[in-house]
Each structure stands twice: as C-alpha cells, then as structure tokens.
Write a protein that holds these residues in place. Structure first.
Motif, mmCIF file in Angstrom:
data_model
loop_
_atom_site.group_PDB
_atom_site.id
_atom_site.type_symbol
_atom_site.label_atom_id
_atom_site.label_comp_id
_atom_site.label_asym_id
_atom_site.label_seq_id
_atom_site.Cartn_x
_atom_site.Cartn_y
_atom_site.Cartn_z
ATOM 1 N N MET A 1 -16.408 -21.232 -10.184
ATOM 2 C CA MET A 1 -16.543 -19.737 -10.896
ATOM 3 C C MET A 1 -16.479 -18.792 -9.961
ATOM 4 N N GLN A 2 -17.442 -18.743 -9.128
ATOM 5 C CA GLN A 2 -17.818 -17.781 -8.003
ATOM 6 C C GLN A 2 -16.057 -17.505 -7.234
ATOM 7 N N MET A 3 -15.551 -18.549 -6.976
ATOM 8 C CA MET A 3 -14.252 -18.238 -6.229
ATOM 9 C C MET A 3 -13.325 -17.768 -7.267
ATOM 10 N N SER A 4 -13.278 -18.057 -8.308
ATOM 11 C CA SER A 4 -12.379 -17.440 -9.408
ATOM 12 C C SER A 4 -12.580 -16.068 -9.796
ATOM 13 N N ALA A 5 -13.926 -15.698 -9.814
ATOM 14 C CA ALA A 5 -14.536 -14.210 -9.976
ATOM 15 C C ALA A 5 -14.082 -13.346 -8.695
ATOM 16 N N TYR A 6 -14.084 -14.049 -7.396
ATOM 17 C CA TYR A 6 -13.858 -13.277 -6.279
ATOM 18 C C TYR A 6 -12.198 -12.911 -6.269
ATOM 19 N N ARG A 7 -11.391 -14.009 -6.658
ATOM 20 C CA ARG A 7 -9.921 -13.792 -6.838
ATOM 21 C C ARG A 7 -9.645 -12.639 -7.939
ATOM 22 N N GLN A 8 -10.247 -12.688 -9.070
ATOM 23 C CA GLN A 8 -10.109 -11.728 -10.028
ATOM 24 C C GLN A 8 -10.667 -10.217 -9.506
ATOM 25 N N LEU A 9 -11.566 -10.189 -8.724
ATOM 26 C CA LEU A 9 -12.031 -8.952 -8.071
ATOM 27 C C LEU A 9 -11.117 -8.349 -7.170
ATOM 28 N N GLN A 10 -10.393 -9.204 -6.643
ATOM 29 C CA GLN A 10 -9.436 -8.876 -5.348
ATOM 30 C C GLN A 10 -8.132 -8.265 -6.178
ATOM 31 N N THR A 11 -7.819 -8.940 -7.231
ATOM 32 C CA THR A 11 -6.394 -8.750 -8.122
ATOM 33 C C THR A 11 -6.811 -7.099 -8.633
ATOM 34 N N ALA A 12 -8.051 -7.019 -9.157
ATOM 35 C CA ALA A 12 -8.419 -5.643 -9.698
ATOM 36 C C ALA A 12 -8.453 -4.484 -8.828
ATOM 37 N N HIS A 13 -8.784 -4.974 -7.419
ATOM 38 C CA HIS A 13 -8.862 -3.669 -6.712
ATOM 39 C C HIS A 13 -7.570 -3.553 -6.239
ATOM 40 N N ASN A 14 -6.514 -4.455 -6.083
ATOM 41 C CA ASN A 14 -4.976 -4.206 -5.914
ATOM 42 C C ASN A 14 -4.410 -3.288 -6.951
ATOM 43 N N PHE A 15 -4.860 -3.617 -8.214
ATOM 44 C CA PHE A 15 -4.256 -2.829 -9.190
ATOM 45 C C PHE A 15 -4.657 -1.379 -9.107
ATOM 46 N N SER A 16 -6.046 -1.313 -8.643
ATOM 47 C CA SER A 16 -6.414 0.063 -8.506
ATOM 48 C C SER A 16 -5.891 0.905 -7.405
ATOM 49 N N THR A 17 -5.633 0.050 -6.209
ATOM 50 C CA THR A 17 -4.832 0.732 -5.345
ATOM 51 C C THR A 17 -3.557 0.950 -5.381
ATOM 52 N N VAL A 18 -2.701 0.136 -6.071
ATOM 53 C CA VAL A 18 -1.298 0.494 -6.376
ATOM 54 C C VAL A 18 -1.359 1.740 -7.609
ATOM 55 N N THR A 19 -2.390 1.644 -8.231
ATOM 56 C CA THR A 19 -2.108 2.836 -9.458
ATOM 57 C C THR A 19 -2.397 3.985 -8.598
ATOM 58 N N THR A 20 -3.358 4.130 -7.514
ATOM 59 C CA THR A 20 -3.715 5.310 -6.916
ATOM 60 C C THR A 20 -2.335 5.665 -6.040
ATOM 61 N N LEU A 21 -1.657 4.895 -5.369
ATOM 62 C CA LEU A 21 -0.416 5.188 -4.854
ATOM 63 C C LEU A 21 0.495 5.683 -5.541
ATOM 64 N N ALA A 22 0.799 4.849 -6.786
ATOM 65 C CA ALA A 22 1.914 5.571 -7.839
ATOM 66 C C ALA A 22 1.488 6.901 -8.221
ATOM 67 N N ALA A 23 0.375 7.223 -8.511
ATOM 68 C CA ALA A 23 -0.284 8.456 -8.925
ATOM 69 C C ALA A 23 -0.084 9.609 -8.002
ATOM 70 N N GLU A 24 -0.124 9.114 -6.538
ATOM 71 C CA GLU A 24 0.076 10.108 -5.625
ATOM 72 C C GLU A 24 1.379 10.523 -5.136
ATOM 73 N N ILE A 25 2.470 9.726 -5.336
ATOM 74 C CA ILE A 25 3.767 9.988 -5.159
ATOM 75 C C ILE A 25 4.138 10.768 -6.385
ATOM 76 N N ALA A 26 3.842 10.437 -7.579
ATOM 77 C CA ALA A 26 4.193 11.322 -8.862
ATOM 78 C C ALA A 26 3.586 12.511 -8.734
ATOM 79 N N ASP A 27 2.307 12.733 -8.176
ATOM 80 C CA ASP A 27 1.940 14.106 -7.980
ATOM 81 C C ASP A 27 2.792 14.955 -6.962
ATOM 82 N N ARG A 28 3.097 14.302 -5.735
ATOM 83 C CA ARG A 28 4.046 14.929 -4.891
ATOM 84 C C ARG A 28 5.403 15.259 -5.453
ATOM 85 N N MET A 29 5.820 14.649 -6.304
ATOM 86 C CA MET A 29 7.279 14.863 -7.098
ATOM 87 C C MET A 29 6.949 15.973 -8.038
#
Length: 163
Positions: free
Chosen positions: A42-70
């Motif tokens: 369960m700890q390993m699964s929780a860590y993987r899910q935390l990493q996935t959530a962090h990746n989604f947060s990062t790409v959401t920020t990157l997508a918003a950044e280029i949209a703002d620049r556009m």
C-alpha cells in the motif's frame, strides 16, 4: 509421588498446556508477515499515485503557462505557435521583436521548461501545440508516468483565442 510433567496443569479433570506450541508461533508469524507485506504494498502504491498527481500538476502548470503566453501575444501570431520550431530570433527587449519572434521565443522557453521538468519530475516529457482549425489550438503534453517505458500519459488542453 505425582506423575505430572513440567508445563502441564491438571485441574478439574482436564489437562491443559501452558504456553504456545511451535506451530502456533509459526502461524502467527506468517499472519504478521502477510500483514506487513500488505502495508508495504500500500505504501508503494500511495507513492506511485503521489508521483502521478505531481506529474499532472506539473503539466497543468506548463499548459497554462503557454496558453497565457499565447493570450498575451498578438492574435495574428497564434498560427506561429503551432508552426514554431522554437528557435528564438530575438532575445533582447520585447519592443524590438515582432509578434512571430515573440511566439518563437515563447515556444523555445516553454520547450526548455518541459525539458527541465523532464530531468526532474516529468520523465520523458514532450509538448506540442497544434492548430485544429476554427481558431482552436490544442496544447498536448506527454510523459512517461510508469518510469518503465511501458506507457505514456497525455494531457490535452484546448485553447480558443476568443475566450
């Protein structure tokens, strides 16, 4: 003389053992090991899910950044974001750059941010902007969320310049 064995208690006509047998101890250890293994899984699964959530947060920020620049650039230069090779022709003051040069600069900076995130938290990250027609631009970011090169996760974000 009594014929009692050590560890055996005789009372009320019944004989009962005092203490645990080796089989009971082994069964208890097996149950404990299964529980500990379940908690570790369960700890390993929780860590993987935390990493996935962090990746989604990062790409959401990157997508918003280029949209703002556009949105901040001249609307006539929007097709350049989809066609840009990301090579900035001008790096100096923004007042001396054309809208297309700013678009090239924006895409270059955005690609550099994706690459920097790829070295840290966004493995194998790539991004692209496509013109899907009708003034709608799709921002696509892809990354390897599995870290074992078995699958790729993708986030699409549509941007309409009239909004």
């Amino acid at each position: 003389m009594s014929s009692r064995k050590p560890g055996v208690f005789v009372g009320h006509g019944a004989i009962s053992e005092i203490g645990f047998t080796l089989i009971e101890v082994l069964i208890a250890l097996i149950i404990l090991a299964i529980g500990v293994f379940g908690i570790a899984t369960m700890q390993m699964s929780a860590y993987r899910q935390l990493q996935t959530a962090h990746n989604f947060s990062t790409v959401t920020t990157l997508a918003a950044e280029i949209a703002d620049r556009m949105l901040a650039n001249d609307p006539n230069s929007l097709p350049r974001y989809a066609a840009s090779e990301g090579t900035p022709n001008c790096v100096g003051s923004a007042s001396s750059c054309s809208a297309n040069q700013i678009a090239d600069f924006d895409v270059n900076q955005w690609q550099a941010r994706i690459a920097a995130a790829g070295g840290g938290s966004l493995p194998s990250g790539t991004g692209e902007i496509t013109n899907s027609g009708g003034g709608v631009y799709v921002i696509t970011l892809r990354w390897d969320d599995d870290r074992r090169d078995r699958k790729s996760t993708r986030l699409n974000s549509s941007h309409h310049p009239d909004l």
